[in-house]
Motif scaffolding. Structure first.
Motif: not given
Length: 384
Positions: A287-290, A333-337, A339-343, A374-376
């Protein structure tokens, strides 16, 4: 009357959200013996997720789901970050190498309906309400016991039962991470004034960020972190948010709040996606930021990957395919978490650093390769 559980099944899927339904659909399409249970008596009709990305549509297409989803959604070819009226970053999905060069804006409830309709068409079903209480792992299977004493024996059990997963807890799998201090407000609204009908916008402002995204039926979704969000945001509350964080005050008018809620945002990842004959997918695993709209999409991609691995094992292949599933999906999932945290952190930076942040973002995103990367990533095509 509660539908009857079978005595045995090859795969027991706990949870009928997007990940659970996608996994069930993919396995039923293979001709597998699958049982899907959900703790809710009826499917929920309100939801947080509102975007289906290009890579997700690609993997859903062979299952007969992408077409019906596209028919019901709004195609959004661009994603912009704005500081009030000024564009800081613009990401264009139009040139991506895919049949779906856009973000598809559609509610999670609709996505689940389309998945369930297709599952039913292929002969599958969801049994409700069934709440798993314990799992007893044995050498050749798992015995799942439910709230009212019912039992089922499954060769494999998949927990797709969300952040508070009982399956994960019963399997003894850790769920490391934390919770952001702010709460988030979510509202589906009707807007008037200077608002785009097909563009997703992330607004930066001294008061905080806000996401404004188009939905079918002339609606828009607004998501914003606030110190303490109300349980049911009023029209006046949402209008104040838009005035403080969106375009210049008065340019956008909130005409109606169709539905609203609040939630806390967590950032957690399961220690492993497999413990013996128990596996995890979707929010039970991460789970992570939207920010970036990756959550539901990641869960659907988990499910498609896991269906391939389970199919191989059920055909007599080595169980190492299930370890490979986790080895593939957990790093993503680690990358997504991250990225979402950074954003999220960039968007909520202190007001004093805001001009520097905007200058840096504008400078680096002038580079075409950066915009394409970023788009990819946002579209999920990076994870092909």
């Amino acid at each position: 009357m509660t539908p009857q559980l079978p005595a045995t099944t090859d795969v027991l899927i706990v949870g009928a959200g997007p990940a659970g339904l996608t996994l069930a659909l993919a396995l039923v399409a293979q001709g597998r013996d699958v049982t899907v249970v959900d703790a809710h008596a009826v499917a929920e009709h309100t939801s947080r997720a509102a975007v289906v990305h290009a890579r997700t549509l690609e993997v859903l297409a062979p299952l007969g789901v992408a077409g019906p989803l596209v028919e019901q959604g709004v195609r959004s070819p661009t994603f912009t970050i704005r500081d009030r009226d000024r564009v800081v970053v613009r990401i264009d999905f139009g040139g991506l190498p895919t049949r779906y060069p856009y973000s598809l804006m559609v509610s999670q409830a609709t996505t689940e309906e389309v998945l369930l309709d297709r599952l039913t068409e292929l002969g599958g079903t969801v049994l409700r309400p069934y709440t798993v209480t314990t799992l007893d792992q044995q050498a050749d299977g798992v015995i799942a016991t439910f709230e009212h004493g019912e039992r089922i024996r499954a060769a494999w059990v998949v927990g797709a039962d969300g952040m508070h997963s009982t399956v994960r807890e019963q399997a003894g799998i850790g769920f490391q991470g934390g919770t952001y201090g702010e709460s988030f407000v979510l509202a589906d609204v009707r807007l008037g004034g200077a608002v785009s009908a097909d563009e997703v916008v992330l607004y930066f402002a001294p008061a905080g960020l806000a996401v404004v995204a188009p939905l079918p039926g002339g609606r828009h979704r607004i998501v914003a972190p606030v110190a303490e969000a109300p349980h049911e945001p009023s029209l006046a509350f949402v209008q104040e948010l838009v005035d403080e964080r969106g375009p210049s005050a008065g340019r956008v008018v909130v005409e109606e709040v169709v539905w609203g809620s609040r939630f806390r945002v967590h950032h957690r990842i399961a220690d492993t996606y497999r413990a013996g004959r128990v596996l995890l997918a979707g929010d039970a695993a991460h789970v992570h930021s939207p920010a970036g709209g990756q959550g539901m999409n990641a869960g659907i991609l988990d499910a498609v990957t896991l269906a391939e691995a389970l199919g191989s094992v059920l055909d007599g292949g080595p169980t190492s395919a299930l370890d490979a599933y986790g080895a593939t999906r957990r790093p993503i999932a680690e990358q997504i978490v991250k990225l979402a945290d950074r954003m999220t952190r960039i968007a909520t930076i202190t007001p004093a650093l805001r001009p520097l942040r905007n200058t840096i973002l504008r400078t680096i995103t002038r580079i075409p390769a950066v915009r394409r990367a970023l788009a990819l990533r946002l579209s999920g095509l990076l994870y092909r």
